[in-house]
Design a protein around this motif. Structure first.
Motif, mmCIF file in Angstrom:
data_model
loop_
_atom_site.group_PDB
_atom_site.id
_atom_site.type_symbol
_atom_site.label_atom_id
_atom_site.label_comp_id
_atom_site.label_asym_id
_atom_site.label_seq_id
_atom_site.Cartn_x
_atom_site.Cartn_y
_atom_site.Cartn_z
ATOM 1 N N UNK A 268 32.084 7.502 24.053
ATOM 2 C CA UNK A 268 31.563 8.828 23.713
ATOM 3 C C UNK A 268 30.486 9.262 24.701
ATOM 4 N N UNK A 269 29.836 8.293 25.347
ATOM 5 C CA UNK A 269 28.736 8.604 26.259
ATOM 6 C C UNK A 269 28.668 7.541 27.343
ATOM 7 N N UNK A 270 28.511 7.991 28.583
ATOM 8 C CA UNK A 270 28.361 7.092 29.722
ATOM 9 C C UNK A 270 26.923 7.145 30.214
ATOM 10 N N UNK A 271 26.386 5.983 30.581
ATOM 11 C CA UNK A 271 25.058 5.906 31.204
ATOM 12 C C UNK A 271 25.206 5.083 32.474
ATOM 13 N N UNK A 272 24.804 5.633 33.624
ATOM 14 C CA UNK A 272 24.941 4.864 34.852
ATOM 15 C C UNK A 272 24.572 5.644 36.090
ATOM 16 N N UNK A 273 24.927 5.077 37.232
ATOM 17 C CA UNK A 273 24.656 5.677 38.527
ATOM 18 C C UNK A 273 25.542 6.905 38.754
ATOM 19 N N UNK A 274 25.276 7.595 39.853
ATOM 20 C CA UNK A 274 25.948 8.861 40.132
ATOM 21 C C UNK A 274 26.738 8.799 41.430
ATOM 22 N N UNK A 290 24.779 10.414 31.058
ATOM 23 C CA UNK A 290 23.384 10.440 31.517
ATOM 24 C C UNK A 290 23.377 9.682 32.830
ATOM 25 N N UNK A 291 23.065 10.370 33.900
ATOM 26 C CA UNK A 291 23.211 9.848 35.252
ATOM 27 C C UNK A 291 21.844 9.547 35.861
ATOM 28 N N UNK A 292 21.743 8.376 36.468
ATOM 29 C CA UNK A 292 20.500 7.919 37.092
ATOM 30 C C UNK A 292 20.800 7.663 38.570
ATOM 31 N N UNK A 318 18.557 11.923 35.152
ATOM 32 C CA UNK A 318 17.186 11.427 35.046
ATOM 33 C C UNK A 318 16.871 10.669 36.335
ATOM 34 N N UNK A 319 15.857 11.096 37.047
ATOM 35 C CA UNK A 319 15.422 10.371 38.239
ATOM 36 C C UNK A 319 14.931 8.984 37.831
ATOM 37 N N UNK A 320 15.128 8.007 38.709
ATOM 38 C CA UNK A 320 14.809 6.636 38.335
ATOM 39 C C UNK A 320 13.328 6.456 38.018
ATOM 40 N N UNK A 321 12.445 7.199 38.690
ATOM 41 C CA UNK A 321 11.018 7.031 38.399
ATOM 42 C C UNK A 321 10.626 7.625 37.042
ATOM 43 N N UNK A 322 11.548 8.380 36.429
ATOM 44 C CA UNK A 322 11.309 8.918 35.093
ATOM 45 C C UNK A 322 12.233 8.284 34.047
ATOM 46 N N UNK A 323 12.998 7.303 34.490
ATOM 47 C CA UNK A 323 13.982 6.668 33.613
ATOM 48 C C UNK A 323 13.291 5.579 32.800
ATOM 49 N N UNK A 324 12.719 5.983 31.681
ATOM 50 C CA UNK A 324 12.016 5.081 30.776
ATOM 51 C C UNK A 324 12.787 5.003 29.461
#
Length: 407
Positions: A268-274, A290-292, A318-324
């Motif tokens: 239903x949702x992917x989280x990973x690199x772009x 959600x792409x980092x 989400x930029x990696x420096x804001x990926x919390x």
């Protein structure tokens, strides 16, 4: 028309690509399409590319020296020597194979073949997977006959080169493309939320650090419905497994999943690199994300890759420096606050897909090496496409405007 089709039958084409999946996946897809059309195809790459999983059995691979050019000019001498040696070997291959055209997919291993084809006056095409023209493609852009792009807007492309542009998309694996016509998996207010997390072929440690804790910060009503599949680096595996266990979140972890297309179909949702291939597959299937972007990617091309699908409402970046953990939980909560939100995002992503990329690229490649009049027709058609940088609406080939999910 029948005479033109006959003249194209059984031609020879050479594909040149760097040894990573990002370069080779579209090359393999094109090779498969050209072979299906009755042509003979050969691959020029490096040792990694010659042995990478997924290479079609019919595709012979030729490993040529290429060299790399880092920031230290002292290393350039060896790189130049390797490129010149590879160029000579490519010319000898061309004398035997007699290609109608050469297609470069970027990466330093493609450079010797591209230099050889342009010097031998063999029609040459470059395919750019990313939203920023890569270094090798940038070097060759002024010398080739066509520039096939994956996005409507490609940075680092000179204005005078835009006349050569043909927007085709980024070809994806056939097994992924078959999922395009399947419905988004049912997601109800009390149903399981399946989350797929990957960081490319080698995983990404930042995902291992952030994602388990971010998922744990979701509101209980959503957290209790999670089912996670996550690809990790081998050294991260035990630590990530322990985190999910402590958070009481069901998770299946692995360093590599052979059935990734099946897991993508269920997600239903992917989280990973772009990476370019990742986004091409997400949009081909229609999956919210959600792409980092990888922060050290050359010319920040992964961030550029996200712009089209994010603007359409199919993903969040989400930029990696804001990926919390807190930021990740916030974005997931916003996307999955109701079943309709994820479904709308999936549809928006789907509309950004270009499922005919392999066919369009094959047609472009086939248009070279034919009768002189056919080349004139082709150039006129390509110029029109390059000027418009788009595809007619309603053909599932570009992003349509959609209402974005509210924060």
């Amino acid at each position: 028309m029948s005479g033109d089709v006959q003249s194209r039958a059984g031609r020879h084409y050479v594909l040149a690509a760097g040894g990573t999946g990002g370069h080779l996946i579209p090359a393999f897809a094109l090779a498969t399409e050209l072979e299906r059309r009755g042509h003979h195809v050969a691959l020029i790459t490096d040792e990694r590319g010659a042995n990478i999983p997924g290479k079609p059995d019919f595709l012979p691979a030729h490993v040529l020296p290429a060299g790399r050019f880092g920031k230290n000019p002292l290393h350039w001498i060896g790189g130049i020597r390797a490129v010149l040696e590879g160029r000579s070997m490519a010319l000898r291959l061309f004398e035997t194979f007699q290609p109608s055209a050469v297609v470069g997919f970027g990466g330093y291993p493609a450079l010797p073949a591209m230099l050889a084809s342009t010097s031998a006056e063999i029609p040459t095409v470059v395919h750019e997977q990313n939203a920023v023209l890569g270094r090798v493609n940038r070097l060759m852009a002024g010398k080739v006959q066509a520039i096939a792009t994956s996005y409507p807007d490609v940075a680092r492309l000179k204005e005078k080169q835009r006349i050569k542009v043909d927007l085709v998309g980024n070809p994806v694996r056939a097994e992924v493309l078959t999922l395009r016509d399947e419905d988004f998996p049912p997601f109800t207010e009390d149903g399981i939320l399946r989350v797929l997390v990957t960081g490319g072929s080698q995983g990404a440690s930042v995902l291992s650090e952030v994602v388990p804790d971010g998922l744990a910060m979701l509101q209980p009503a959503l957290r209790q419905r999670l089912q996670v599949t996550q690809q990790c680096r081998p050294e991260d595996l035990d630590r990530v497994r322990e985190r999910y266990r402590n958070h009481d979140i069901p998770a299946e972890l692995g360093t590599y999943f052979e059935d990734m297309e099946t897991r993508l179909a269920d997600a239903h949702l992917f989280i990973g690199r772009a990476g370019a291939s990742t986004i091409a597959e997400l949009t081909a299937v229609g999956r919210p994300a959600i792409l980092v972007p990888l922060p050290i990617a050359t010319d920040d091309h992964q961030a550029a890759n996200t712009r089209e699908v994010v603007k359409a409402g199919g993903a969040r970046m989400i930029r990696q420096d804001r990926f919390t953990p807190k930021e990740l939980a916030k974005q997931i909560q916003a996307m999955a606050q109701n079943p309709g939100s994820l479904s709308n995002a999936a549809h928006a992503a789907w509309n950004c897909g270009r499922p005919d990329a392999a066919k369009k690229l094959a047609e472009l490649v086939e248009s070279f090496g034919g009768a002189e009049m056919m080349d004139v027709i082709r150039i006129g058609a390509n110029n029109a496409r390059g000027a418009s940088q788009g595809v007619p609406a309603g053909q599932g080939a570009g992003c349509e405007s959609h209402t974005e999910i509210s924060e």
